[in-house]
Every structure is written in C-alpha cells, then in structure tokens.
Scaffold this active site. Structure first.
Site, short mmCIF file in Angstrom:
data_model
loop_
_atom_site.label_atom_id
_atom_site.label_comp_id
_atom_site.label_asym_id
_atom_site.label_seq_id
_atom_site.Cartn_x
_atom_site.Cartn_y
_atom_site.Cartn_z
N ASP A 33 0.92 -1.15 -0.08
CA ASP A 33 -0.04 0.07 -0.14
C ASP A 33 0.89 1.15 0.06
O ASP A 33 2.17 1.05 0.10
CB ASP A 33 -0.85 -0.10 1.24
N ASP A 91 -7.92 -7.24 0.63
CA ASP A 91 -7.08 -7.36 1.83
C ASP A 91 -7.65 -7.15 2.85
O ASP A 91 -8.64 -6.16 2.90
CB ASP A 91 -5.71 -6.52 1.47
N CYS A 110 -13.38 -27.56 7.28
CA CYS A 110 -12.28 -26.87 6.71
C CYS A 110 -11.42 -27.79 6.73
O CYS A 110 -11.04 -28.83 7.49
CB CYS A 110 -11.93 -25.95 7.98
N CYS A 144 -7.83 -27.35 6.93
CA CYS A 144 -6.43 -26.69 7.41
C CYS A 144 -5.90 -27.63 8.39
O CYS A 144 -6.52 -28.40 8.97
CB CYS A 144 -6.71 -25.25 8.06
N CYS A 197 -7.74 -27.53 11.76
CA CYS A 197 -8.88 -28.33 12.08
C CYS A 197 -8.69 -29.65 11.94
O CYS A 197 -9.51 -30.66 12.50
CB CYS A 197 -9.78 -27.63 10.90
N HIS A 241 -5.82 -21.23 11.05
CA HIS A 241 -7.16 -21.65 10.25
C HIS A 241 -7.75 -20.21 9.64
O HIS A 241 -8.46 -20.58 8.75
CB HIS A 241 -7.94 -21.88 11.60
#
Length: 374
Positions: A93, A271, A309, A311, A314, A340
C-alpha cells in the site's frame, strides 16, 4: 521471461468474475484475498505456512516498513521478498491510509503529508514521489498510488476537494513510478478511486484515473465506518465505473460476508487484517459463522474448529485445546487460530472461483449466507 502483468478473465457469472493475474513472481488467482503482512510478516505465521493456505500474494505496509526497519535498509538486504522469505508477488500500500489516520500527528498540503512517527515522534514527509521510491526500494510487485482517504461522513465539498487532490497525486504517482527504471519494467501500478459514497464523485475519479492509465484500479475510501449496507450500495456502481479489462481491488475488506457481496458486485481483489487479528484475539471464522474460542462452552468441546475446513489446525486440534491455549495466552493459540482463519479465507476464495467458473455463483452466495449468517 514471464509477463510483467497480464489480467485474464476466464469466466463471469452476473457481475462476478474469475480469472488470473500473471506476473513474474507467479500467478494470482482471482478473486484473490491477500493476507496482510504489515511489517514484513503475517503476524503469528511463517511465510511458507501462509503459502500453504493457498495465498498467491500478500500485502506489505509502506508506512510501517519506512519507519522500521526502513526502506533503504530493506533494499540493502536484497528487497522485501528476500528479507522475509516470500518469493511470490507482494502488493504494497502507499502509506496514505496510515498517515491519514494520524490526524493529530500530521500536516496535509498539496505537496504531501508531513507527519510524526507513532514509534519515536521523528518527523517525516510522505509525498507521491517518496511513496513510489519507498515501494521501489522494497521491491514491490504491485505498487499503490499515493492518495488521501477522507471519512465518508465529511461534507461533500471536502470529499470532492480531497478526491481531486488524490487524482493530482495519482498523476504524480504515475510519473514517479515510471521514472523507476528496471523496477517499473517488471512491476505494476494501481490507481485508487475515491469519492466516498457519492456516485458522481466516484465517476469523476474513475475517469481521471482511466485517463492517466493504470494496470489495475482500487476502490478506496470504503470499510472506514460506513457500514456494510452503505458499502454495498457504493459497490453497486463503483466497480463498473472502472475499466472492465483491469483488476478491481477493494481495499481493507473484510468479513467473509463482505467478500461474497463484493465479488457478487464485480470485485477481484481484497486485503484485510481481520482474519489474522481476530485469530490472535480468539475468534475463528467458520462456514457456520464466527465463533469466540474464549467462551466457556468450548472448554470440553472435542470437535474441530470447523468440520468443513481442510486446514492443519482443524485436522489436528480440538476446540477444547484451542480454548485452553487462548485462555492461557499461549503463543501457539495465536498461531493455530491465525493459520485456520487465513486458510478459511483462502478456501472461501477458491469456492467462489469454482462457483463462478461453473455458473452457480448466485446459488453459492445464497447458501453461504444461510450457513454463515444463520
């Protein structure tokens, strides 16, 4: 040698689009969510873990990096990618939003913004030219134009004057970026549409930006307190004011339901600090809505955070264990929760890309809202 910057739209479904941005450091699948690596780190995560969640690109913060460790130092150390061990694209940015938030520590003029560091009180001057120089020193792949972001509740004449100045700064940003030699030849520059919630002002802004010419266009000045309803009302017109054949980036957004609503309205990039910040504070995002792991009801809950999920958190840890880590303020709790949340956001983006490609986005969005909002 691969493309400097090439945006391809592979499929559309209503206003929603899916495609890709090809750059020298890799391809970014859109719609894309960029985890925020404010100070050369996505807090509580290793870069390789961020990549494993499915992130194609991350965001770095010009304001924070110019103050610490300093853009010149990062350049001497080989650039931001080498410094933080991230070999894929980085968007930086411009520093404008952070500087504008220092209302009692800054002085705004046509030249730029003079401000005092929130770290040590030292005085700095940030102009469009200096912002381009800092982002060049960092080695950014996608550079953002320097702009001012006024609050949406300011008087219309103030918002109009601010937008006009941001457009003058956009031209100076373009000129500053183009004078950057080799960096300009391998990187991209995005302009930022302003105008708060006003359709006419945003139209003027879009026309001025298009006349200057950018690789992509951001929608700025939203998610600054106006609320989701007002934001969506603005997104009903703002994306289509921007060139159809360029990526549209909604800055600083947002909650999962914000992302779905914005993709529905034609946005390609996002973002937000929310998934990482919330994770550190004990909040997990799930397909059935957010949950607060601090709550006592999770103390003996042996279920995963989210059974849908994929991930590692999880797949390995229970809600009871995460509750314990968070209540005990263990660092591992912040790490697992952040992993996560970032993974959940990437799975949401992939689900939207698939739904658009298969022509079923409206049904996906409706089902998502039923599950997520209850």
């Amino acid at each position: 040698m691969s493309e400097r910057f090439a945006f391809t739209i592979d499929a559309t479904d209503g206003a929603a689009r899916t495609g890709s941005i090809a750059m020298r450091r890799g391809t970014i699948r859109t719609p894309a969510f960029m985890p925020v690596g404010t100070a050369a780190t996505v807090k509580a995560m290793k870069p390789e873990t961020v990549r494993k969640t499915g992130a194609d690109i991350i965001l770095g913060n010009t304001y924070h990096l110019m103050l610490r460790p300093g853009a010149e130092r990062v350049a001497r150390l080989g650039g931001l990618h080498r410094f933080m061990n991230w070999d894929r694209p980085i968007l930086t940015d411009s520093g404008g939003y952070q500087v504008m938030s220092l209302s009692d520590l800054r002085k705004l003029t046509e030249k730029g913004v003079e401000f005092r560091s929130h770290i040590d009180g030292s005085k700095h001057m940030l102009t469009p030219e200096r912002s381009m120089e800092i982002q060049r020193l960092l080695g950014s792949d996608i550079v953002m134009a320097f702009d001012e972001c006024p609050r949406a509740d300011r008087p219309r004449d103030e918002i109009a004057a601010s937008m006009e100045m941001s457009m003058r700064w956009a031209k100076r940003s373009r000129d500053g970026f183009d004078s950057g030699g080799d960096h300009a030849e391998r990187s991209a520059l995005f302009g930022i549409q302003q105008g708060a919630l006003d359709e006419d002002l945003r139209q003027i802004s879009a026309e001025k930006l298009t006349e200057i010419g950018f690789d992509g266009y951001a929608i700025g000045g939203l998610a600054v307190g106006e609320g989701q309803e007002a934001m969506f009302a603005t997104l009903d017109f703002a994306p289509r004011q921007l060139p159809h054949d360029r990526p549209r980036y909604l800055m600083g957004v947002g909650k999962p339901d914000d992302l779905v609503g914005a993709v529905e309205r034609g946005v390609d990039m996002f973002d937000c600090v929310l998934p990482s910040r919330s994770g550190r504070n004990g909040q997990a995002f799930t397909w059935n809505g957010p949950i607060n792991l601090r709550n006592a009801r999770f103390a003996e809950d042996q279920e995963p955070l989210d059974s849908r999920c994929a991930c590692d958190t999880c797949g390995t840890y229970t809600r009871a264990y995460l509750h314990h880590l968070i209540k005990s303020q263990e660092i591992l709790g912040a790490m697992l929760m952040t992993e996560h949340n970032i993974a959940f956001y990437q799975q949401l983006m992939q689900a939207m890309r698939d739904a658009i490609a298969e022509g079923r986005f409206a049904a996906f969005a409706a089902q998502f809202r039923r599950d997520y909002l209850g």
